[in-house]
Each structure stands twice: as structure tokens, then as C-alpha cells.
Design an enzyme around this catalytic site. Sequence first.
Site, PDB file in Angstrom:
ATOM      1  CE  LYS A  67      -3.666   2.333   2.559  1.00  0.00           C
ATOM      2  NZ  LYS A  67      -4.752   2.202   3.598  1.00  0.00           N
ATOM      3  CE  LYS A  74      -6.158   2.067  -0.337  1.00  0.00           C
ATOM      4  NZ  LYS A  74      -6.785   1.810   0.713  1.00  0.00           N
TER       5      LYS A  74
HETATM    6  C1  PBG Z   1      -7.286   3.320   5.538  1.00  0.00           C
HETATM    7  C2  PBG Z   1      -7.789   3.150   3.888  1.00  0.00           C
HETATM    8  C3  PBG Z   1      -7.676   4.089   3.081  1.00  0.00           C
HETATM    9  C4  PBG Z   1      -8.134   3.583   1.743  1.00  0.00           C
HETATM   10  C5  PBG Z   1      -8.651   2.551   2.083  1.00  0.00           C
HETATM   11  N1  PBG Z   1      -8.390   2.172   3.388  1.00  0.00           N
HETATM   12  C6  PBG Z   1      -7.233   5.435   3.164  1.00  0.00           C
HETATM   13  C7  PBG Z   1      -5.719   5.909   3.526  1.00  0.00           C
HETATM   14  O1  PBG Z   1      -5.062   5.040   3.801  1.00  0.00           O
HETATM   15  O2  PBG Z   1      -5.479   6.951   3.692  1.00  0.00           O
HETATM   16  C8  PBG Z   1      -8.124   4.425   0.582  1.00  0.00           C
HETATM   17  C9  PBG Z   1      -9.152   3.879  -0.431  1.00  0.00           C
HETATM   18  C10 PBG Z   1      -9.467   4.689  -1.658  1.00  0.00           C
HETATM   19  O3  PBG Z   1      -8.803   5.896  -1.632  1.00  0.00           O
HETATM   20  O4  PBG Z   1     -10.435   4.439  -2.280  1.00  0.00           O
HETATM   21  N2  PBG Z   1      -6.324   2.902   6.015  1.00  0.00           N
END
Ligand code: PBG
Length: 338
Positions: A211, A264
Site C-alpha cells: 500500500k 493499492k
Molecule cells: C484506510 C484506508 C484508506 C483507503 C482504504 N483504506 C485511506 C488511507 O490510507 O488514507 C483508501 C481507499 C481509496 O482511496 O479508495 N487505511
Amino acid sequence: MNLTDRPRRLRRDGVREMVSETVLDASDLIAPVFVDATTDERVPIESMPGHERVPVEESVARVEEVLETGVEAVMLFGIPKSKDDRGTRTGAEDGVIQEATRRITSETDAYVITDVCLCEYTDHGHCGVLEEGVGGAHAGEDDATDGDDARLTVKNDETLDLLGKIATSHAEAGADMVAPSGMMDGMVAAIRESLDSAGFSDVPIMSYAAKYESAFYGPFRDAADGAPAFGDRRHYQMDPANRREALREVHLDVEQSADVLMVKPALPYLDVVRSIREEFDHPVAAYNVSGEYAMLHAASEKGWLDLEEVALESLVSIKRAGADLILTYFAEDVAGRL
Ligand code: PBG
């Protein structure tokens, strides 16, 4: 030039479909759903047209809408009724995700995956417990964005205990799969151990293994009210410049028994999806995030892009890169066309 070999012969209607290499199916898609304990009516999310935060009472109806399109799985995100510095509500038996999961799994056939993270539940908006004396609602107020390292450290190992408890409370509520998104070292092992010792050895973990610290999460942070109150997530999310490090992260998660490996965001990181696909045999998921959705919507509103076409092309590309599963806000729109 060899003009006897002409690829165009196979591009005509009739044969074109037969030689298509990539098939996108509704069963590959997972629809994110936002459940909000602070509202008693549906609230549209401005930066994500077509999506809304729904109250717990509406969560079953919302999931039924998803199922009607042919999409069979949902990822639940919760907005709790109150926040504190340790994200206490996230593991509460009567928490927003626990309540919604209980209802959805008992009243529908949806496959329910829950997001396991602290950022929507902490008043400071970070994905874990902060260093002693830091955090709380007023931390960093004076220098909100200076990114001062000393103030921003999330305590990794203390957060792990909480993540284990949260995941187990989701499983107790009926979650079919849990998806830790906080990028804490050792989070998969901690969650696996907690689930197993509570008798949930059958509940798989989809790890947000790679991520990135991405600006494409902007609309989601409005939607889930999870923006960090100060600083950023550089201390735990990955540097967009790194591909080899993603493989290292994935290796660690695989050692800890992750079942599904997620990358992601999706479109800007298709090389990472491909690398993981080539190196591991686990199912690979890609999260086509809020910013990827919002930018296509914004351009189509201006009449610059055909929304249906670019949405479908995006998802086919993610699949072609090697993803088996795709989390996407387009799930419902696209499923109808498959
Ligand atoms: C929380 C989380 C996030 C997203 C999914 N789970 C936000 C972040 O890390 O700031 C983002 C998903 C999206 O942008 O569609 N940890």
C-alpha cells in the site's frame, strides 16, 4: 516486411471475442460500502459521485443494491459515532462495522470483507497508536503539515495487539474475510494469531501488502473522514518510487500466512501488480482507489471522456496486469455490462 502475417484478421466481429485474452467477470469485483454511525439518512459523497455513506439501518438495503448488479462481495468501511486517541470504537461489539456485518451476513448472501484499520476511528486520523504524549485531538495543531518526524511515529507493536482484537471482533460479527490496511510490520501474523486462538482459523486475510503513500486516496479520506489530523502517512505507507520493496513486503505477508495479496492504488502501480503476479502463486487483488474513480468522473462530467468506456478499460487493464480481484467503486456500474 511480411504482409502474409496480418494480426488484423482476428480483430473482426465474431472472432475478436474468441481470441480475447482477458475476461472480466462480475465475480472478480468487490464493491466498497461506507457505513456511517453518525447519520440516520444516506449522505452522498461529493467527490465520489454515485456513492454514499449509509446508516447502519440502511446497510442491508445498500448491499442488496450491490448484489442486484451481479457483484457478490463487499468491502465494509465504518465511520464510528465517536473517535479517540486509541480508536477504541473500532473493536467495540456494538461498533458500526460489527453491527453492519451482523445484519448483512444474516440477511443477505453477500461475501463480507471488513477493513481493519484505525484511521477512521482515531481522533488524530493515523492508522495506529501514537507515541506517548503525541496525538490526541490537539497534536500538531500549531504546525499541522510540517511533517515533523518526532511527532508522527505510530507505535507499531502496540498497534498490532489492537489490530488482532479488531479483526477478531469482525469475525465474531460474521465477517467472511478481514483486510488489514494499516501497513504495520507484522500485522498479518498478529491478526492470524488472534483469529486462530478465537476459533476463526477459516477466516482468510486479504492483506493490503503493498500500500503506497498515495495522493489518490484524497476522495476516500473525505468519504470515510479518515484524513490524518496532522502530518502524513509516510512513516508506514510505501514510497511510490519503490517496486522491489513491494516484493519484500509481500514476502513478509506470505510468511505470515496472508491469503490474498493486495496492491493499492491500482492503475499507477500495474507494474507492481504484474511483478507480484509473476513471483507468487497467491491470488492478487488490486484496489482501484477513490482518486482513480474521481478523476474519470470529473473528466466525463466535462464531456472529455466516455465514463462507461474508460471505467471498463481500466478494470480490464488491471486484470490483464495480473489481478484476480479488483476492489472498485465502479463495480456496480460495470457489472451490469459484463
Ligand atoms: C484506510 C484506508 C484508506 C483507503 C482504504 N483504506 C485511506 C488511507 O490510507 O488514507 C483508501 C481507499 C481509496 O482511496 O479508495 N487505511
